[in-house]
Scaffold this active site. Structure first.
Site: not given
Ligand SMILES: *[C@@H]1O[C@H](CO)[C@@H](O)[C@H](O)[C@H]1NC(C)=O
Ligand SMILES: *[C@@H]1O[C@H](CO)[C@@H](O)[C@H](O)[C@H]1NC(C)=O
Ligand SMILES: *[C@@H]1O[C@H](CO)[C@@H](O)[C@H](O)[C@H]1NC(C)=O
Length: 947
Positions: A348, A477, A480, A590, A606, A664
């Site tokens: 990550d 990630d 958006e 994501r 998440d 994760h």
């Protein structure tokens, strides 16, 4: 004179007779209303001012939950001006509360194969540039478009129907609107069996149409809230697609291509109202008639999913919060020591230097050597990348040199110089600066840049990093895109405005967007959608960039393209992958949009370490398969919050059956890798070993999805759409047509009340292996210390390979097939096999070197035949031999002497071959029995039954 008199007479009769009646006629039953005041705060006066009807049903206990009190009369919409072939021109006549309706307005329809396409909106409207392949579909069904008029009103409506008369859509419910920033269409639905629309967390796979529910769709950085009884909040991606199962079991699908902030309201009519605040409506109707055919037709339209590398189907281990490489090494080693099958360790954001993309942190100095070591063990590495680039280091500098573009302010006057001018490289640009993980301000690459220079630079950055750190796949990630703490500023008070934008006044140099004046029209449109109304005090720009930002090389507004950000980054990243590694790999994103599956997979975001999140994960993976992203899974054991032994155990038992299977964990949480608890390690080993055994089947399913358009994981109703019970099942799923999984999802549970649609099912759990299951609901044992309840369906043939602890090792084992016998039915199945991580030249799966075997099995009282046909097989692909055939439910004792392959006797390995007449299990095994290489192309293995 007489004529005039007669006309007047009729008018009088009409007015006197219908005047009163009409007012009543206008009233619409509480079950079938189109909301005219969807935002909060409806009052009677405001409603009537909109030309709508106000009826407060607060005292009517029978009114469905969410019944609108202010609603459109059915005679609202557009009048039809002309109709010429498949082109219809409409004229605005009734009121749109959020701006003037566009007039004239074009409606066009056409067929593409069996898919019916309807476009509402003029050519100058924004259309997402998602290079939709729109390959023509086929179906046994035909859809018909018919335009009509609502009652005597002259108001236009249309129907899309099957030849049997069932209307899939019927817009005579009224309420059509089309202003620049408010577009609405409503329709009756043929049944309440509605599935899909995303990205949301759903507690049940089937929507609840007994009530009204608004589902906003606007990409947002927010974790799924599975703890609430109903959470409608919009999550990371946007999928305006649903499937409906009609009363006779026929399925159809509908997709609305639009990338603006949007929402759908479902209601008990059954009906739905779709609202969006920009672009136009490009509707596609898919006739099915089976659910799988609907998905195939949908994926021909939006693009079929990518084929992940074989290793990407292995188990993946990740956490946020590794203190450095040493900790990552330690965790990987202890799981390997515990015998957990593992293919992909993941790093990550910890591995980066101060969270800067394409850099390595100080605590990770031995990373390149470690990656070489992983590769030597047959493992692969995936790294995370965020889109936001800090504007004071090499990556940004190289972007400027490459003329890459970033989301930018539309004019110099809007640039907040107090922030901008602190960065020499950003100082003379309009690049819109935000804040994400890095220490200082960041810029957001414009992946829609039509010159491709942004994507070329992005690919170059991966290649430069790859030279020192040999990663194999990318995890993208925050796309958006997410921005921390976006604020609003008022232009009314210049002093206040300065203060709001002066970093010396603010604690951090946060991004601020105008909330009044002429610059705020995109930030606060007349209707802001429930993506905003759900969060009091928020705006469309909250948690993201200002809507007035320029994208697509300055040609478009972020207002229109925001929902495409994750999609466009996935496309850029997927295209960068072969240039970077020279191999096939995997991209996980994501944020997703319709057609993202072509470029990557998805994890469900998440989530939280709660039982409810485990339960909704089952629905999430099925929905993303419907959305064309079959490579999907949830964070095993839960991301936020501390996990616990039982939850983590059950989650591994379920997660071993997600296509993307990854543990994760969040920063600051206790470790939750399987080796932490011996019981979890045992359960994970059992579940993952089973998974690894059947990865040849899973990979073959992915191949079908990529080549033909299909789901990999599917709900029960996909295979049993006429079974009313199957329509409701949210907690079981299938791998393809043949393998059913009924995981334990509740604390303290020891059995699963599993549903078996009427068919032949065999248990694959060791305790009951090969036993036939009764149809209907059965309580099946779900021990903590054994395999998840998993069942194989009669009539199917599944390929498998004896598992190692990496897929690299498993691929060396001989092939086996599991044949699930079904009386009076031939069994069938296939095996796809290829280089595993070789590139698909031009993304052309048809031309890709492969072995694709189609297997069949037939039985008679005299004996049986197992045959294979190689479809499009290539001599360049080498594969292990097929050594073992296992048959469940074989009814008769076979003779082991009379086994022939292509007419020649086969010597069985009698230490491994047997028939058990009680369990009806048959195993035929011989080393090197069947050569699957391409020069064979065809085989038949036959055997006779003992008299
Ligand atoms: C970037 O733009 C400048 C100015 O137009 C031009 O000179 C340069 O060649 C361009 N570089 C690239 C890599 O496109
Ligand atoms: C950008 O890349 C795409 C895909 O490789 C290609 O089809 C297109 O022609 C390119 N556009 C330009 C302007 O180079
Ligand atoms: C045959 O199957 C039955 C039922 O599963 C089992 O009890 C028995 O032990 C098996 N026989 C042999 C020889 O394995």
């Amino acid at each position: 004179m007489l004529g005039k008199f007669v006309l007047l007479y009729f008018l009088l009769v009409f007015v006197t007779n219908f005047g009163l009646a009409q007012e009543q006629d206008q009233s619409v039953d509480v079950t079938r209303r189109v909301d005219c005041y969807p935002e909060p705060g409806a009052t009677e006066a405001a409603c009537v001012a909109r030309g709508c009807i106000y009826e407060n049903e607060a005292n009517q206990p029978s009114a469905p939950v969410g019944t609108p009190w202010c609603y459109y009369p059915t005679t609202s919409g557009f009048t039809k001006k002309s109709e010429n072939g498949q082109n219809i021109v409409l004229e605005a006549t009734t009121k749109n509360p959020y701006g003037d309706n566009i007039s004239p307005l074009n409606v066009k329809y056409r067929s593409n194969g069996a898919t019916l396409l309807v476009t509402i909106g003029n050519d100058d409207r924004y259309v997402p540039p998602i290079d939709i392949p729109q390959a023509p579909s086929t179906s046994t069904e035909t859809l018909k478009f018919e335009s009509g008029i609502i009652g005597f009103s002259g108001i236009f409506s249309f129907k899309v129907s099957r030849t049997n008369g069932v209307s899939l859509w019927d817009t005579s419910i009224g309420g059509m609107q089309f202003a620049d920033k408010f577009i609405q269409i409503a329709t009756y639905l043929p049944s309440k069996n509605i599935y899909g629309f995303g990205d949301h967390v759903h507690k049940k796979i089937k929507h609840n149409l007994e009530r009204y529910t608004v589902w906003p769709m606007f990409a947002r950085d927010i974790g799924p809230d599975s703890g609430s009884a109903l959470s409608t909040q919009n999550l990371y991606g946007v999928h305006p697609f649903y499937m409906c199962i009609e009363s006779d079991g026929k399925a159809h699908g509908v997709f609305i291509l639009n990338s603006n902030a949007q929402e759908v309201e479902t209601g008990p009519g059954p009906h739905l109202t779709y609202r969006t605040i920009g672009g136009r409506l490009d509707l596609a109707f898919f006739p099915g008639p089976t659910p799988e055919q609907v998905i195939q037709q949908y994926l021909l339209h939006i693009g079929k999913p990518f084929l992940p590398a074989y290793w990407a189907l292995g188990y993946q281990l990740c956490r946020w919060g590794y203190t450095g490489l040493d900790e990552m090494k330690k965790v990987v080693a202890r799981n390997q020591a515990a015998g957990i099958p593992l293919d992909v360790p993941i790093a990550d954001i910890d591995y980066m230097n101060h969270y800067l993309d394409f850099t390595e942190g100080d605590a990770w100095s031995g990373f390149p050597a470690y990656v070489d070591q992983l590769h030597a063990q047959g493992l692969h590495l995936i790294l995370i990348f965020d889109p936001a680039i800090e504007v004071d280091y090499g990556s940004f500098s190289r972007a400027l040199t490459a003329n890459a573009s970033f989301i930018s302010w539309p004019s110099d006057s809007l640039v907040p110089h107090a922030i901008q001018d602190q960065y020499p490289m950003a100082k003379n640009t309009r690049v819109m600066l935000g804040n994400v993980w890095p220490d200082r301000n960041t810029a957001f690459p414009d992946f829609l840049d039509p010159t491709n220079k942004t994507n070329l630079w992005w690919a170059q950055e991966f290649q430069t990093l790859r030279k020192v750190l040999a990663f194999d796949g990318m995890w993208i990630d925050m796309n958006e895109p997410s921005n921390f703490d976006t604020a609003g500023y008022s232009t009314k008070s210049s002093a206040k405005s300065r203060a709001a934008r002066d970093p010396s006044v603010l604690a951090s140099s946060k991004l601020a967007c105008p909330i009044d004046g002429s610059d705020s029209t995109l930030e606060i449109p007349p209707y802001q959608t429930w993506a905003v109304y759900l969060h009091q005090g928020e705006y469309l720009f909250s948690k993201t960039l200002c809507m007035l930002g320029k994208t697509t090389g300055g040609q478009q507004n972020f207002f229109d393209t925001k929902n495409l950000y994750g999609w466009s980054e996935a496309r850029a990243t997927y295209r960068a992958l072969p240039k970077t590694t020279g191999k096939r790999g995997a991209v996980i994103s994501r944020s997703t949009f319709a057609s993202s599956g072509r470029y990557g997979g998805h994890w469900l975001g998440d989530n939280t370490a709660r039982w409810e999140d485990l339960q909704t994960s089952v629905i999430g993976i099925m929905e993303f398969n419907m959305f064309g992203l079959p490579y999907v899974g949830s964070d095993i054991c839960g991301f936020n919050g501390a996990s616990n032994e039982e939850l983590c155990l059950r989650w591994h038992q379920f997660g071993a059956f997600s296509s993307f299977s990854r543990d994760h964990n969040s920063e600051g949480q206790p470790d939750q890798d399987p080796a932490v608890w011996p019981s979890v390690a045992q359960a994970a080993r059992i579940a993952l070993t089973f998974r690894y055994y059947y990865i040849p089947y899973l990979y073959s399913l992915h191949y079908s999805a990529s080549r033909y358009g299909a789901t990999v994981i599917r709900p029960l109703f996909f295979e049993f759409p006429k079974d009313g019970e199957a329509l409701e099942i949210s907690e079981q799923f299938l791998w393809g047509s043949a393998l059913m999984i009924a995981p334990a999802l509740y604390q303290g549970q020891t059995t699963v009340h599993a549903y078996f649609p009427a068919d032949t099912w065999y248990s694959l759990q060791p305790e009951t292996y090969g036993q036939r299951m009764l149809s209907g609901f059965n309580d099946v044992s779900a021990p903590l210390s054994s395999l998840t309840p998993v069942f194989v369906r009669g009539g199917y043939i599944l390929p498998r390979q004896f598992p190692g602890t990496t897929t690299t090792a498993s691929r060396l084992s001989p092939f086996e097939v599991l044949i699930a016998f079904k009386a009076n039915t031939a069994s069938a199945g296939d095996l796809y096999y290829d280089g595993g991580d070789d590139l698909l030249p031009n993304d052309d799966i048809e031309q890709h070197p492969r072995l694709h075997w189609q297997f069949s099995f037939t039985y008679s009282s005299f004996g049986a035949a197992f045959g294979g046909n190689c479809e499009g097989c290539s001599t360049s692909v080498k594969s292990p031999t097929l050594d073992t055939i296992e048959i469940l439910g074989y009814p008769t004792q076979p003779s082991f002497d009379g086994i022939k392959l292509n007419g020649k006797s086969v010597n069985l390995d009698l230490t491994k071959s047997f028939y058990n007449s009680t369990s009806q299990q048959l195993i035929l095994s011989s080393k090197g029995m069947i050569d699957l290489s391409a020069n064979v192309k065809k085989f038949t293995l036959t055997f006779v039954n003992s008299a």
